[in-house]
Design an enzyme around this catalytic site. Sequence first.
Site, mmCIF file in Angstrom:
data_model
loop_
_atom_site.group_PDB
_atom_site.id
_atom_site.type_symbol
_atom_site.label_atom_id
_atom_site.label_comp_id
_atom_site.label_asym_id
_atom_site.label_seq_id
_atom_site.Cartn_x
_atom_site.Cartn_y
_atom_site.Cartn_z
ATOM 1 N N HIS A 237 0.791 -1.209 0.000
ATOM 2 C CA HIS A 237 0.000 0.000 0.000
ATOM 3 C C HIS A 237 0.832 1.271 0.000
ATOM 4 C CE1 HIS A 237 -3.744 1.757 -0.708
ATOM 5 N NE2 HIS A 237 -3.309 2.753 0.021
ATOM 6 N N GLU B 168 3.543 1.489 -1.307
ATOM 7 C CA GLU B 168 4.075 1.475 -2.674
ATOM 8 C C GLU B 168 3.155 2.236 -3.640
ATOM 9 O OE1 GLU B 168 6.758 0.531 -4.221
ATOM 10 O OE2 GLU B 168 6.023 0.586 -6.285
ATOM 11 N N TYR C 270 1.350 4.713 -2.962
ATOM 12 C CA TYR C 270 1.544 6.158 -2.737
ATOM 13 C C TYR C 270 2.903 6.618 -3.225
ATOM 14 C CZ TYR C 270 -2.810 5.927 -0.384
ATOM 15 O OH TYR C 270 -4.135 5.729 -0.122
ATOM 16 N N ARG D 75 -11.005 -10.593 -12.810
ATOM 17 C CA ARG D 75 -9.754 -10.180 -13.429
ATOM 18 C C ARG D 75 -8.866 -11.399 -13.664
ATOM 19 N NH1 ARG D 75 -6.320 -7.498 -8.426
ATOM 20 N NH2 ARG D 75 -4.808 -7.117 -10.078
#
Lengths: 294, 534
Positions: free
Chosen positions: B255, B257, B259, B452
Amino acid sequence: MSSQAYYVPAQSRWPILASVSLFLMAYGAATLINALSAESGGMLGLVLLLLGALCMGLIMVGWFGHVIDESGQGLYSDQMDRSFRWGMSWFIFSEIMFFAAFFGTLFYVRVLAVPWLGGEGEKGVSNMLWQGFEATWPLMTTPDMNAFPGPEGLIDPLHLPLINTLLLLSSSVTVTVAHYRLKQDRRSQVILWLLLTVVLGCAFLLFQVLEYVEAYHELGLTLQAGIYGATFFILTGFHGMHVTLGTLMLFIILLRVIRGHFAPDHHFGFEAVSWYWHFVDVVWVGLFLFVYLL
Amino acid sequence: MGSLEQTVHSTDHHGPAKGITRWLYTTNHKDIGTLYLLFSLTMFFVGGCMALTIRAELFQPGLQLIMPEFFNQMTTMHGLIMVFGAVMPAFVGLANWMIPMMVGSPDMALPRMNNWSFWILPFAFVMMLSTLLMEGGAPNFGWTFYAPLSTTYAPPSVTYFIFAVHMMGISSIMGAINVIATILNMRAPGMKLMDMPLFVWTWLITAFLLIAVMPVLAGVVTMMLMDIHFGTSFFDAAGGGDPVLFQHVFWFFGHPEVYIMILPAFGIVSEIIPTFARKRLFGYTSMVYATGSIAILSFIVWAHHMFTVGLPLAGELFFMYTTMLIAVPTGVKVFNWVATMFRGSMTFETPMLFSLAFVVLFTIGGFSGLMLAIAPADFQYHDTYFVVAHFHYVLVPGSIFSIMAAAYYWLPKWTGHMYNEAMGKLHFWLSFIGVNITFFPMHFLGLAGMPRRIPDYALQFADFNMVATFGAFLFGFSQLIFVYNVISCARSGKKATARVWEGSHGLEWTLPSPPPYHSFTEPPVFTNPHRENS
């Protein structure tokens, strides 16, 4: 600001050589590990790994030697010194976060994962997959004793680990004494106290090896012994590697002192190593508490 | 003064060297910045080709072009290359070019280490890409490499992947240390922290995040390595471990990462919008504090990626509320950008167009993130194309658009020539349309239930997939315009002035275009025109 302009080094061959060596080491290590798992060959990987490590060692000597030369010529201003200090501080912070990942793992396993497997709490339903499994810590009986036979015994925290704690704590004191003597320019004393620190570091490592031998041969405490063995060895193992590196760095600093390096008011290389040593020491205190004692 | 002359002398006589050694041995922040940016552009096209392979396969239902195994390798490698090879190096390249010029220093604080940070990357990616040719194929477990898929069921090439990640981590950490040392130690006399341009501020905080979480990534791949090859049971319940532990450690890295990939973008947009609105940035101080708050919050939201793994209720609630809290500082930023433009004298050059698109489209991605943050709703969206739409909206018209904006904004400064504005606008409009045609239909696909990471899908998803593939090819091929524009700008074009833009502010614009090889051999004296007591 300072009266000196900031020193910007000329082109350098060291970084690109270091990149090639790092690549050789990484590619060699991966090839070697894959070959070991497949139980076939492994020579190529080993050769690449050793070659890379050898080159990296030589490069470190050359690169650091170059920096020491520049420093000796007085090219470095106070501002440069501060850059080194920021660099080393944040490097140690990154190391702290590396260990934090493994301590976080340990706490998660102890506080949440293993109790849930044992049927405790909101997520205890997973116990139906491992009926009869009881959560204990240290985990002697794993959910699947065939795949991961748990350890038969544990390291007595009040024997070797306690000795090691005392060794490492006193080595932090001795390196600090050496630092104070350096500031007073009493060089023979510096050598004495540094030598003592190196000896303490080596003694720690020796005891750690003895402990590992005991764990593997007498206690059945191995990497394969379930989550207790896994967390035990990853935390103490990486700490041991850091002590090895730290001892090596202290030894190099010792050689430099003997060769007359470092001034009483200008010795960042010395300080960086002693910061690193204190960091290794603090990690050990955490290890002693949470891996061995509690 | 003797030592000053000596050092100035020693910095002067090593201008750019001739030939390849200039790039191999360089200690110059501009050269290294250029290397980073070119490397990033290359990886952008490599990862982009993989994306187009994925979209081509999904053009119609049924297996058309590639085998499912290869499809999985493509999704994995596309993600890893775009994150670690395209977006992150692009921001580091911009940091290398701009931070020394923005804070008024001669170079980065540790120039030789700077070179090493860069040159590790090509080797790491050679290793990563070489897995495509290995027996068993490349990693095929998704860029998040969840255990046990990446441990028990992985192809042998996973070992090379692990060591490639280690190399990228070493590179990132050293790069980040260099950025922090430069910002904290190399500012021009008189420049206080709260005088720094926002690009510098956001990079300071990004660098902190990098140093904090890249070692955690190293830790998690190390535990993977141990589980695969040395018989440990970190992620195996049979030995008392937990596969969910992998996700906790991974997302504790993952997380922050995300940002890392957006905070520098905030910085770029905060530079560009004031220039073309010809107004000061609205709410500078609140921008700084908002960036800091986002960084701190990023450490306590990680499990919102894991709402469906079986967290305790208290965990679901905690991570839901902390995640929603992030909308507050992000909202502050969007408000400030809009307020900066309010009643400004706006013009719409290419960097401004990309920045405006950033504000609008990033906000769409932010809002779909807010939808995903609601734990009970996330149970429906989890692992669907809605998630794919969400993170591509924050990464493509978010991070990538900001990188494009930065490239157009600073190209005249870097090369000394103006780029072709008409071609830039064409690039923007084709990209803008292409991005939305690609990713907007994915929201509908996800809400309708398309998962996905699948090479084939049910018939009812056919139309939107065809549209998305069309958009992807439009977006992909429009990037060639950018390459052409950059190359022609580097070679020739209208001479750029030092200021370049009428409304530009900051130390980098006081240097000629192109700037001298060593930006500021003597630190400039900095005074903030907006600070009264300076």
